[in-house]
Scaffold this motif. Sequence first.
Motif, PDB file in Angstrom:
ATOM      1  N   LEU A 182       0.834  -1.195   0.000  1.00 48.06           N
ATOM      2  CA  LEU A 182       0.000   0.000   0.000  1.00 48.06           C
ATOM      3  C   LEU A 182       0.874   1.251   0.000  1.00 48.06           C
ATOM      4  O   LEU A 182       1.952   1.262   0.597  1.00 48.06           O
ATOM      5  N   PRO A 183       0.430   2.310  -0.646  1.00 46.98           N
ATOM      6  CA  PRO A 183       1.207   3.555  -0.582  1.00 46.98           C
ATOM      7  C   PRO A 183       1.260   4.064   0.857  1.00 46.98           C
ATOM      8  O   PRO A 183       0.249   4.056   1.564  1.00 46.98           O
TER       9      PRO A 183
ATOM     10  N   PRO B 115      -5.653   4.848   0.657  1.00 42.42           N
ATOM     11  CA  PRO B 115      -5.788   3.379   0.676  1.00 42.42           C
ATOM     12  C   PRO B 115      -5.266   2.737   1.958  1.00 42.42           C
ATOM     13  O   PRO B 115      -5.869   1.780   2.467  1.00 42.42           O
ATOM     14  N   ALA B 116      -4.152   3.232   2.501  1.00 41.53           N
ATOM     15  CA  ALA B 116      -3.608   2.640   3.726  1.00 41.53           C
ATOM     16  C   ALA B 116      -4.564   2.831   4.901  1.00 41.53           C
ATOM     17  O   ALA B 116      -4.745   1.930   5.731  1.00 41.53           O
ATOM     18  N   VAL B 117      -5.190   3.989   4.981  1.00 42.64           N
ATOM     19  CA  VAL B 117      -6.163   4.262   6.044  1.00 42.64           C
ATOM     20  C   VAL B 117      -7.376   3.342   5.885  1.00 42.64           C
ATOM     21  O   VAL B 117      -7.852   2.738   6.858  1.00 42.64           O
TER      22      VAL B 117
ATOM     23  N   ILE C 152      -1.701  -6.132  13.440  1.00 41.27           N
ATOM     24  CA  ILE C 152      -1.822  -6.519  12.028  1.00 41.27           C
ATOM     25  C   ILE C 152      -2.255  -5.328  11.184  1.00 41.27           C
ATOM     26  O   ILE C 152      -1.749  -5.108  10.079  1.00 41.27           O
ATOM     27  N   GLY C 153      -3.199  -4.539  11.692  1.00 41.25           N
ATOM     28  CA  GLY C 153      -3.623  -3.362  10.945  1.00 41.25           C
ATOM     29  C   GLY C 153      -2.466  -2.416  10.672  1.00 41.25           C
ATOM     30  O   GLY C 153      -2.308  -1.907   9.556  1.00 41.25           O
ATOM     31  N   ALA C 154      -1.615  -2.195  11.670  1.00 40.01           N
ATOM     32  CA  ALA C 154      -0.459  -1.314  11.486  1.00 40.01           C
ATOM     33  C   ALA C 154       0.586  -1.952  10.588  1.00 40.01           C
ATOM     34  O   ALA C 154       1.220  -1.274   9.771  1.00 40.01           O
ATOM     35  N   ALA C 155       0.778  -3.276  10.714  1.00 40.08           N
ATOM     36  CA  ALA C 155       1.794  -3.960   9.909  1.00 40.08           C
ATOM     37  C   ALA C 155       1.442  -3.935   8.428  1.00 40.08           C
ATOM     38  O   ALA C 155       2.328  -3.822   7.570  1.00 40.08           O
ATOM     39  N   LEU C 156       0.159  -4.035   8.105  1.00 37.96           N
ATOM     40  CA  LEU C 156      -0.247  -4.019   6.695  1.00 37.96           C
ATOM     41  C   LEU C 156       0.064  -2.682   6.038  1.00 37.96           C
ATOM     42  O   LEU C 156       0.415  -2.630   4.855  1.00 37.96           O
TER      43      LEU C 156
END
Length: 409
Positions: A206-207, A343-345, A368-372
């Motif tokens: 993701l950007p 997109p990252a948000v 996991i949310g932060a790692a993605l």
Amino acid sequence: MLLPQVLPALVVGVAASLMFLGISFLSEEFQVVLWDDLPDALGIGRYSSLWMITMLTATGIAVGLVVWKAPGHSGPDPASEGLGGAPLAPGLVPSLLLASALGLAGGVSLGPENPIIAANIALAYWLGRKAQPSLPGAAWVALASAATIGALFGTPVAAALVLSEALSSQPGRGSLWDRIFAPLVAAGAGALTTQLLAEPSFDIGLPPLSDPGWGDLLAALVIAPAAAVFGLAACYLFPYVHTAFRRLRHPMLMLPLGGLVLGLLGALGGHLTLFKGLEETKELAASVGGWSSGELAKLAVVKLLALLVAASCGFRGGRIFPAVFIGAAFGLLAQALVPEVHPAVAVSSAVLGVLLATTRQGWISLFIGAALAASPSMLALLCVASLPAWLIVTGRPQLELDHEGKALH
């Protein structure tokens, strides 16, 4: 007191990682045979509707035979087993791992985490008490659980977060860091072994979000609770779908029928809705902006139904990795509807919400949310967004049942 625990923790950490890597390697090699070599040899499209329906039904038959005939019957009903738990008898481990590997290779929408953790706990508890009886049985359970979580996610941080959440409600002597010292050694050994041998990554391309603003915060506060509500739909349906399959009473009826339904869902949703979901999430995120809102909605709904069916009919596997795909599809759907959302948000917030609904593991959902997103600035947004999402899911039915088939809350 702590130093004598280092060697057992290192041994368990490396062994747990090797178990995870070994099962992953075997299932991935078998997956290539089933989904690449075999259809090519037969002149059939690899992901044609006919092949997906046939392969998932055949996987249901194969797993049904293991559950029916193999010693130990692949352990207890997976619908009533969470992440970890009491040690299983070691005689159950081979059939549990075989059923899990067949499901992973065959395209079932479940991950490897629950069976691998259960197997490592069983073996560590059994062998550890023989090798070092002075160490209590609960310590071996903690070592195996932490080591496997570290191996699964490639970092001991995830294990530390899960352990701190679990131990905070348990009475015990000493500080929290004393109590998680040896499990963290095991988690570090497991994570390093996986990193050295397999180089895993949760970065889905993701950007990055470099400078979050008020609009990003508002988006996270809306998407995370909405995704949590979406994930809760599966939790509310779970007891009913599980009961419907249990009425068939025999694994050779439940699992083949479940495989057939999964095949039909795969034919509807496409090949991205098959398998555990991590590689498919990367493929999904590689085309940000290239999916229509209708396609993304279909992917999210079909994968949610596939997870629900796979968890209800008796396939052995975990819920985390499929939930990540569901959250990613939901987040990209939100971004497709409102293109101004980063997109990252969108993806990280949606994954957070779906994981909170389906796992009730607050720390692991945040991690996991932060790692993605692979963006440190996302962590503050996710911490805030987790609060309304948690208010929605807490006290609601979980994607786990008690041994009478009733929903846990």
